[in-house]
Design a protein around this motif. Structure first.
Motif, mmCIF file in Angstrom:
data_model
loop_
_atom_site.group_PDB
_atom_site.id
_atom_site.type_symbol
_atom_site.label_atom_id
_atom_site.label_comp_id
_atom_site.label_asym_id
_atom_site.label_seq_id
_atom_site.Cartn_x
_atom_site.Cartn_y
_atom_site.Cartn_z
ATOM 1 N N SER A 118 0.796 -1.237 0.000
ATOM 2 C CA SER A 118 0.000 0.000 0.000
ATOM 3 C C SER A 118 0.827 1.285 0.000
ATOM 4 C CB SER A 118 -0.930 0.008 1.210
ATOM 5 O OG SER A 118 -0.171 -0.024 2.415
ATOM 6 N N GLY A 119 2.150 1.193 -0.011
ATOM 7 C CA GLY A 119 2.981 2.400 0.051
ATOM 8 C C GLY A 119 2.674 3.413 -1.022
ATOM 9 N N PHE A 120 2.451 2.975 -2.261
ATOM 10 C CA PHE A 120 2.153 3.913 -3.353
ATOM 11 C C PHE A 120 0.903 4.722 -3.037
ATOM 12 C CE2 PHE A 120 -0.717 0.503 -4.505
ATOM 13 C CZ PHE A 120 -1.794 1.138 -5.114
ATOM 14 N N TYR A 121 -0.097 4.047 -2.487
ATOM 15 C CA TYR A 121 -1.370 4.704 -2.172
ATOM 16 C C TYR A 121 -1.202 5.688 -1.015
ATOM 17 C CZ TYR A 121 -6.314 5.334 -1.227
ATOM 18 O OH TYR A 121 -7.544 5.897 -1.038
ATOM 19 N N ARG A 122 -0.538 5.244 0.034
ATOM 20 C CA ARG A 122 -0.332 6.089 1.213
ATOM 21 C C ARG A 122 0.472 7.349 0.859
ATOM 22 N NH1 ARG A 122 -1.110 3.013 6.124
ATOM 23 N NH2 ARG A 122 -1.532 0.845 5.602
ATOM 24 N N ILE A 123 1.508 7.171 0.031
ATOM 25 C CA ILE A 123 2.335 8.318 -0.373
ATOM 26 C C ILE A 123 1.519 9.300 -1.195
ATOM 27 C CG2 ILE A 123 4.295 9.023 -1.810
ATOM 28 C CD1 ILE A 123 5.652 6.333 -0.902
ATOM 29 N N ALA A 124 0.788 8.806 -2.184
ATOM 30 C CA ALA A 124 0.005 9.697 -3.047
ATOM 31 C C ALA A 124 -1.032 10.483 -2.247
ATOM 32 C CB ALA A 124 -0.665 8.905 -4.170
ATOM 33 N N VAL A 125 -1.746 9.797 -1.345
ATOM 34 C CA VAL A 125 -2.772 10.480 -0.535
ATOM 35 C C VAL A 125 -2.116 11.499 0.401
ATOM 36 C CG1 VAL A 125 -4.491 10.139 1.292
ATOM 37 C CG2 VAL A 125 -4.493 8.637 -0.717
ATOM 38 N N ALA A 126 -1.051 11.092 1.089
ATOM 39 C CA ALA A 126 -0.390 11.997 2.046
ATOM 40 C C ALA A 126 0.239 13.201 1.355
ATOM 41 C CB ALA A 126 0.668 11.241 2.848
ATOM 42 N N ALA A 127 0.781 13.000 0.158
ATOM 43 C CA ALA A 127 1.425 14.100 -0.574
ATOM 44 C C ALA A 127 0.407 14.933 -1.364
ATOM 45 C CB ALA A 127 2.486 13.556 -1.527
ATOM 46 N N GLY A 128 -0.816 14.425 -1.487
ATOM 47 C CA GLY A 128 -1.844 15.149 -2.236
ATOM 48 C C GLY A 128 -1.555 15.195 -3.731
ATOM 49 N N VAL A 129 -0.988 14.102 -4.248
ATOM 50 C CA VAL A 129 -0.667 14.043 -5.678
ATOM 51 C C VAL A 129 -1.470 12.919 -6.323
ATOM 52 C CG1 VAL A 129 1.655 14.993 -5.351
ATOM 53 C CG2 VAL A 129 1.336 12.502 -5.362
ATOM 54 N N PRO A 130 -1.732 13.025 -7.628
ATOM 55 C CA PRO A 130 -2.496 11.983 -8.301
ATOM 56 C C PRO A 130 -1.669 10.727 -8.565
ATOM 57 C CG PRO A 130 -1.902 13.695 -9.866
ATOM 58 C CD PRO A 130 -1.443 14.156 -8.505
ATOM 59 N N LEU A 131 -2.373 9.705 -8.988
ATOM 60 C CA LEU A 131 -1.774 8.425 -9.338
ATOM 61 C C LEU A 131 -1.817 8.270 -10.858
ATOM 62 C CD1 LEU A 131 -0.763 5.677 -8.143
ATOM 63 C CD2 LEU A 131 -3.139 4.903 -8.306
ATOM 64 N N VAL A 132 -0.696 7.872 -11.453
ATOM 65 C CA VAL A 132 -0.642 7.555 -12.878
ATOM 66 C C VAL A 132 -0.292 6.077 -12.981
ATOM 67 C CG1 VAL A 132 0.563 7.960 -15.055
ATOM 68 C CG2 VAL A 132 -0.016 9.895 -13.573
ATOM 69 N N MET A 133 -1.060 5.354 -13.775
ATOM 70 C CA MET A 133 -0.869 3.905 -13.873
ATOM 71 C C MET A 133 -0.334 3.520 -15.250
ATOM 72 S SD MET A 133 -4.470 2.898 -12.015
ATOM 73 C CE MET A 133 -5.375 4.208 -12.853
ATOM 74 N N ALA A 134 0.591 2.573 -15.255
ATOM 75 C CA ALA A 134 1.095 2.001 -16.501
ATOM 76 C C ALA A 134 0.712 0.527 -16.504
ATOM 77 C CB ALA A 134 2.607 2.155 -16.601
ATOM 78 N N LYS A 135 0.059 0.116 -17.574
ATOM 79 C CA LYS A 135 -0.451 -1.256 -17.686
ATOM 80 C C LYS A 135 0.292 -1.987 -18.797
ATOM 81 C CE LYS A 135 -4.587 -1.564 -19.500
ATOM 82 N NZ LYS A 135 -6.057 -1.643 -19.670
ATOM 83 N N ILE A 136 0.882 -3.125 -18.444
ATOM 84 C CA ILE A 136 1.549 -3.980 -19.424
ATOM 85 C C ILE A 136 0.535 -4.990 -19.956
ATOM 86 C CG2 ILE A 136 3.296 -5.780 -19.750
ATOM 87 C CD1 ILE A 136 5.001 -4.344 -17.649
#
Length: 192
Positions: A118-136
């Motif tokens: 969950s680190g990616f989620y926690r960091i994005a929420v805490a920093a107030g930045v959006p999430l960009v996803m790359a799908k293979i």
């Protein structure tokens, strides 16, 4: 190194879908992460979309004779023994930067796992930045980049949107695909 990854990507017949994120700061995730070759794919995607991507690394990686090289490769050092946790250290990195694309492999391993970390989620929420996803999508030889996704802080709702984006994604080694679920979704109330 990026140009070499981009050349391999093109010669291997892969293609890109999506556009460069139109925001200066974001957390980027890539999945499925099933092989070490995913790193080469990441370098090619970062180069193609002209992203100044960085990744988290142990603080000892940027020390010694190869420290400068590691920083040039985009390693942001974190000290896991610090009383200030990794999430807080990354929030500070976002606060200090004008532009930052922090790349995290949410699966944390190349083996199939029941949960994403969950680190990616926690960091994005805490920093107030959006999430960009790359799908293979290995069978189609396509890597798709999502538009920036603004997270709500409601982990179940946000992860439903993440799962929708990754629906049908197949990694280079399909037996290594992990379940797209955070342990936090199973916690009472759906989040910590």
């Amino acid at each position: 190194m990026r140009w070499l990854a981009r050349l391999w990507f093109r010669l291997a017949g892969w293609r890109y879908a999506g556009t460069k994120p139109n925001v200066p700061k974001f957390v980027a995730i890539g999945a499925p992460h099933t092989t070490n070759w995913d790193f080469v794919v990441f370098l090619a995607v970062a180069s193609h979309f002209d992203m100044k991507a960085k990744a988290i690394g142990k603080h000892t990686l940027v020390q010694g004779p190869f420290g400068g090289l590691m920083r040039r490769l985009g390693i942001i050092p974190v000290d896991r023994s610090s009383p200030q946790g990794v999430v807080e250290q990354m929030v500070d990195a976002f606060d200090a930067a004008d532009e930052l694309a922090l790349v995290i492999a949410p699966e944390g391993t190349r083996s199939a796992e029941p949960y994403w970390r969950s680190g990616f989620y926690r960091i994005a929420v805490a920093a107030g930045v959006p999430l960009v996803m790359a799908k293979i999508e290995a069978p189609k030889k396509v890597v798709t980049l999502s538009d920036p996704l603004e997270l709500t802080g409601d982990v179940s709702t946000d992860m439903d949107r993440v799962r929708a984006f990754y629906a049908g994604a197949v990694g280079l080694k399909p037996h290594g695909d992990s379940t797209i679920r955070l342990r936090d979704e199973d916690a009472p109330g759906g989040a910590d």
